[in-house]
Scaffold this active site. Structure first.
Site, mmCIF file in Angstrom:
data_model
loop_
_atom_site.group_PDB
_atom_site.id
_atom_site.type_symbol
_atom_site.label_atom_id
_atom_site.label_comp_id
_atom_site.label_asym_id
_atom_site.label_seq_id
_atom_site.Cartn_x
_atom_site.Cartn_y
_atom_site.Cartn_z
ATOM 1 N N GLU A 1 10.058 15.260 16.137
ATOM 2 C CA GLU A 1 10.291 15.095 14.582
ATOM 3 C C GLU A 1 9.351 16.339 14.088
ATOM 4 O O GLU A 1 8.238 16.086 14.045
ATOM 5 C CB GLU A 1 10.025 13.696 14.019
ATOM 6 C CG GLU A 1 10.434 13.617 12.560
ATOM 7 C CD GLU A 1 10.230 12.025 12.147
ATOM 8 O OE1 GLU A 1 9.478 11.555 12.643
ATOM 9 O OE2 GLU A 1 11.172 11.676 11.700
ATOM 10 N N LYS B 1 0.878 -1.247 0.026
ATOM 11 C CA LYS B 1 -0.014 0.018 -0.050
ATOM 12 C C LYS B 1 0.863 1.260 0.046
ATOM 13 O O LYS B 1 1.522 1.617 1.034
ATOM 14 C CB LYS B 1 -0.894 -0.061 1.326
ATOM 15 C CG LYS B 1 -2.006 1.049 1.133
ATOM 16 C CD LYS B 1 -2.548 1.481 2.627
ATOM 17 C CE LYS B 1 -1.894 2.803 3.240
ATOM 18 N NZ LYS B 1 -1.930 3.819 2.733
ATOM 19 N N CYS C 1 13.178 10.627 7.230
ATOM 20 C CA CYS C 1 13.387 10.184 8.542
ATOM 21 C C CYS C 1 14.695 10.264 9.056
ATOM 22 O O CYS C 1 14.794 10.381 10.432
ATOM 23 C CB CYS C 1 12.817 8.608 8.528
ATOM 24 S SG CYS C 1 13.786 7.833 7.208
ATOM 25 N N GLU D 1 10.425 0.638 10.300
ATOM 26 C CA GLU D 1 11.216 1.584 10.131
ATOM 27 C C GLU D 1 10.505 2.874 10.372
ATOM 28 O O GLU D 1 9.628 3.461 9.538
ATOM 29 C CB GLU D 1 11.681 1.850 8.470
ATOM 30 C CG GLU D 1 12.420 0.594 7.896
ATOM 31 C CD GLU D 1 13.754 0.449 8.597
ATOM 32 O OE1 GLU D 1 14.368 1.247 9.021
ATOM 33 O OE2 GLU D 1 14.512 -0.554 7.998
HETATM 34 P P1 NAP Z 1 2.202 7.436 8.685
HETATM 35 O O1 NAP Z 1 0.929 8.313 9.032
HETATM 36 O O2 NAP Z 1 2.696 6.478 9.763
HETATM 37 O O3 NAP Z 1 2.048 6.635 7.288
HETATM 38 C C1 NAP Z 1 2.528 5.603 6.920
HETATM 39 C C2 NAP Z 1 1.845 4.752 5.884
HETATM 40 O O4 NAP Z 1 0.994 4.128 6.847
HETATM 41 C C3 NAP Z 1 1.073 5.497 5.068
HETATM 42 O O5 NAP Z 1 0.764 4.438 3.939
HETATM 43 C C4 NAP Z 1 -0.210 5.571 5.772
HETATM 44 O O6 NAP Z 1 -1.431 5.619 5.013
HETATM 45 C C5 NAP Z 1 -0.464 4.025 6.677
HETATM 46 N N1 NAP Z 1 -1.184 3.973 7.746
HETATM 47 C C6 NAP Z 1 -1.743 4.929 8.652
HETATM 48 N N2 NAP Z 1 -2.455 4.540 9.732
HETATM 49 C C7 NAP Z 1 -2.258 3.328 9.408
HETATM 50 C C8 NAP Z 1 -2.616 2.117 10.362
HETATM 51 N N3 NAP Z 1 -3.356 2.415 11.108
HETATM 52 N N4 NAP Z 1 -2.538 0.908 10.076
HETATM 53 C C9 NAP Z 1 -1.547 0.750 8.786
HETATM 54 N N5 NAP Z 1 -1.212 1.605 8.017
HETATM 55 C C10 NAP Z 1 -1.625 2.939 8.403
HETATM 56 O O7 NAP Z 1 3.481 8.244 8.277
HETATM 57 P P2 NAP Z 1 3.589 9.430 7.308
HETATM 58 O O8 NAP Z 1 3.194 10.442 7.855
HETATM 59 O O9 NAP Z 1 3.046 8.911 5.925
HETATM 60 O O10 NAP Z 1 5.104 9.278 7.097
HETATM 61 C C11 NAP Z 1 5.929 10.220 7.924
HETATM 62 C C12 NAP Z 1 6.731 9.146 9.007
HETATM 63 O O11 NAP Z 1 7.327 8.550 8.217
HETATM 64 C C13 NAP Z 1 7.814 10.180 9.741
HETATM 65 O O12 NAP Z 1 7.414 9.900 10.921
HETATM 66 C C14 NAP Z 1 8.954 9.732 9.224
HETATM 67 O O13 NAP Z 1 10.142 9.632 10.258
HETATM 68 C C15 NAP Z 1 8.266 8.320 9.015
HETATM 69 N N6 NAP Z 1 9.557 7.590 8.240
HETATM 70 C C16 NAP Z 1 10.636 6.627 8.482
HETATM 71 C C17 NAP Z 1 11.316 6.060 7.651
HETATM 72 C C18 NAP Z 1 12.545 5.182 7.982
HETATM 73 O O14 NAP Z 1 13.056 4.490 7.237
HETATM 74 N N7 NAP Z 1 12.609 4.907 9.160
HETATM 75 C C19 NAP Z 1 11.517 6.523 5.963
HETATM 76 C C20 NAP Z 1 10.559 7.287 5.876
HETATM 77 C C21 NAP Z 1 9.584 8.038 6.580
HETATM 78 P P3 NAP Z 1 -1.964 7.197 4.670
HETATM 79 O O15 NAP Z 1 -1.098 7.593 3.466
HETATM 80 O O16 NAP Z 1 -3.141 6.852 4.154
HETATM 81 O O17 NAP Z 1 -1.942 7.834 5.899
#
Ligand code: NAP
Ligand code: MG
Length: 482
Positions: free
Chosen positions: A386, A181, A289, A255
């Site tokens: 963050e 997804k 991230c 991650e």
């Molecule tokens: P997010 O809200 O956690 O979303 C990540 C993914 O999970 C999206 O596809 C999201 O869908 C989905 N999602 C949301 N709620 C969910 C649930 N309850 N169960 C399963 N999936 C769910 O994060 P984001 O705001 O998109 O991304 C930013 C964050 O990612 C930052 O905190 C960043 O640090 C972290 N990040 C970490 C890494 C790493 O390698 N460590 C890399 C990149 C980003 P939707 O798009 O519809 O919300």
């Protein structure tokens, strides 16, 4: 601010064909899906790009069934050398269609074309080439060679295609099939990747792409026939996923977020360090991230570093992501812009001093000028949370031990940077920093051969390199060495 105007140098978007609507990619075909749909926009203009199907629980179930069938009947039976041929083919098509992928990524995400063209897409292809090489050598990996089955993969919006490659390439190389997804705001390159799977004649069901929001992600995570969950995203959702799979035999890699320290010693080559600080926090609008969002600078050079940094920041070009001269593109969504604004306001309210680069921001779309906060202390929220945007918090230190203590004083542990002329200091700092990746005299370097992942609330598991195979193999079976 620059004293002269640059001629615009826009990349043509004629190379991409964005369809008015997209279905789900299940069992090798695009299907309508039973649920509703949502819009994806260009964050630089707020233009609606396409209507995209939102996968329901029933659609996710169809995708998992297709992945299971493909796993049992085809993919797990195929030799590693045969699987590698498909991965090499995908890698080559990604290179051939690189310009199309880069333009589409910049349009849907808002990142500058020079980054999608020169970083994202080449590293995506490199991941497929790298893991293609492992497919027939798994018995030498140290993790055995038995795949897990069906992998459910959920990725964020900051590096849409790169995160897809980090997830899909090792999964397929190890013999797993995939239901992935993409993030709600950036589904288009994943859907173009689905077309590339068709072009590569990948057997139906080996890769399935289900678009949707958090609910679709939740349906993947909780599906009983998913053997592995791979997630990149926020720490908050990562914790919810860890809770939901607790007590099942699903293998999980997470991650999550970060708050990296970029540490500059007074003997560092300052011109290079300034470039490293800028790259560390303003690359990809700071939506990284592992961004170097906390600058720790040695007190004796703090004034000089700040003066040079502001001078450099004033030359950053913020604007049209498709312009080849653009350094900082659009913020990915209105929600993310609101979050960046809120935390920056909190920084001001907490008493830190704010400076933003003087630049004209476009009137449409989502924009935030490159910003730096000085006078930040450990207790400030902008030093702890963050921000995930182009905002740098600056702290100072006197001794290496103080730098280590401040760098490690965070719930995260994804990455760190050290700038110094002394090799021995680099090694001793790297040993004491609790971070998955430590860059020395550079920052934000990604390579498929190098494992990436975090400590503490930054998650667990590694992606990339030989270590990245572990998350997709049955390591507890006879014959595996763990
Ligand atoms: P997010 O809200 O956690 O979303 C990540 C993914 O999970 C999206 O596809 C999201 O869908 C989905 N999602 C949301 N709620 C969910 C649930 N309850 N169960 C399963 N999936 C769910 O994060 P984001 O705001 O998109 O991304 C930013 C964050 O990612 C930052 O905190 C960043 O640090 C972290 N990040 C970490 C890494 C790493 O390698 N460590 C890399 C990149 C980003 P939707 O798009 O519809 O919300
Ligand atoms: Mg979008």
């Amino acid at each position: 601010m620059s004293t002269f105007d640059y001629a615009p140098a826009p990349e043509s978007r004629a190379v991409v064909d964005i369809k008015p609507s997209y279905g789900l990619f299940i069992n090798g075909e695009f299907v309508d899906g039973s649920g509703t749909s949502f819009k994806t926009i260009n964050p630089a203009t707020e233009e609606v790009l396409a209507e995209v199907a939102e996968a329901s629980d029933a659609d996710v179930d169809e995708a998992v069934k297709a992945a299971r069938r493909a796993y049992t009947r085809v993919w797990s039976k195929m030799s590693g050398a045969e699987r590698a041929k498909y991965l090499y083919r995908i890698a080559r098509i990604i290179q051939e269609r690189g310009r199309e992928l880069a333009v589409l990524e910049s349009i849907d995400n808002g990142k500058p074309i020079k980054e999608s063209r020169d970083v994202d897409i080449p590293v995506v292809a490199a991941h497929f080439f790298y893991y293609a090489g492992w497919a027939d050598k798994l018995e030498h990996s140290g993790y055995g060679s038995t795949p897990l089955g069906v992998a459910g993969q959920i990725i964020p919006w900051n590096f849409p295609l790169l995160m897809l490659a980090w997830k899909i390439a090792p999964a397929l190389a190890c013999g797993n099939t995939v239901v992935l997804k993409p993030a709600e705001t950036t589904p288009l390159t994943a859907l173009l990747f689905a077309e590339i799977c068709q072009q590569a004649d990948l057997p139906p069901g080996v890769v399935n792409i289900v678009t949707g929001a958090g609910e679709t992600g939740r349906a993947i995570v909780s599906h009983p026939d998913v053997d592995k969950v791979a997630f990149t995203g926020s720490t908050e959702v990562g914790k919810a996923i860890a809770r939901s799979v607790a007590g099942t035999d699903k293998k999980v890699t997470l991650e999550l977020g970060g708050k990296a320290a970029n540490i500059v010693f007074d003997d560092a080559p300052l011109d290079q360090a300034i470039e490293g600080i800028v790259n560390g926090i303003f690359f990809n609008q700071g939506h990284v991230c592992c961004a170097g969002s906390r600058l720790l600078v040695q007190e004796s050079v703090a004034d000089e570093v700040m003066e040079r940094l502001k001078r450099r920041m004033a030359t950053l070009r913020v604007g049209d992501p498709l312009d080849k001269n653009t350094d900082v593109g659009a913020i990915n969504s209105a929600e993310q812009l609101a979050k960046i604004r809120e935390l920056s306001q909190i920084g001001e309210d907490e008493g830190a001093e704010r400076w933003s680069a003087p630049c004209d921001l476009p009137s449409n779309g989502y924009w935030f000028a490159p910003t730096v906060f000085t006078g930040v202390t450990q207790a400030h929220r902008i030093a702890r949370e963050e921000i995930f945007g182009p905002v740098l918090s600056v702290l100072t230190f006197r001794t290496p031990s103080e730098a280590v203590e401040k760098a490690n004083n965070t719930p995260f542990g994804l990455s760190a940077g050290v700038w110094t002329d002394k090799g021995s200091r680099i090694l001793s700092m790297a040993n004491r920093l609790r971070a998955g990746v430590v860059w020395a005299n550079t920052f934000n370097k990604f390579d498929p051969t190098s494992p990436f992942g975090g400590y503490k609330e930054s998650g667990y598991g590694r992606e990339g390199g030989r270590h990245g195979l572990e998350g997709y193999l049955k390591t507890n079976e006879m014959g595996a060495d763990s």
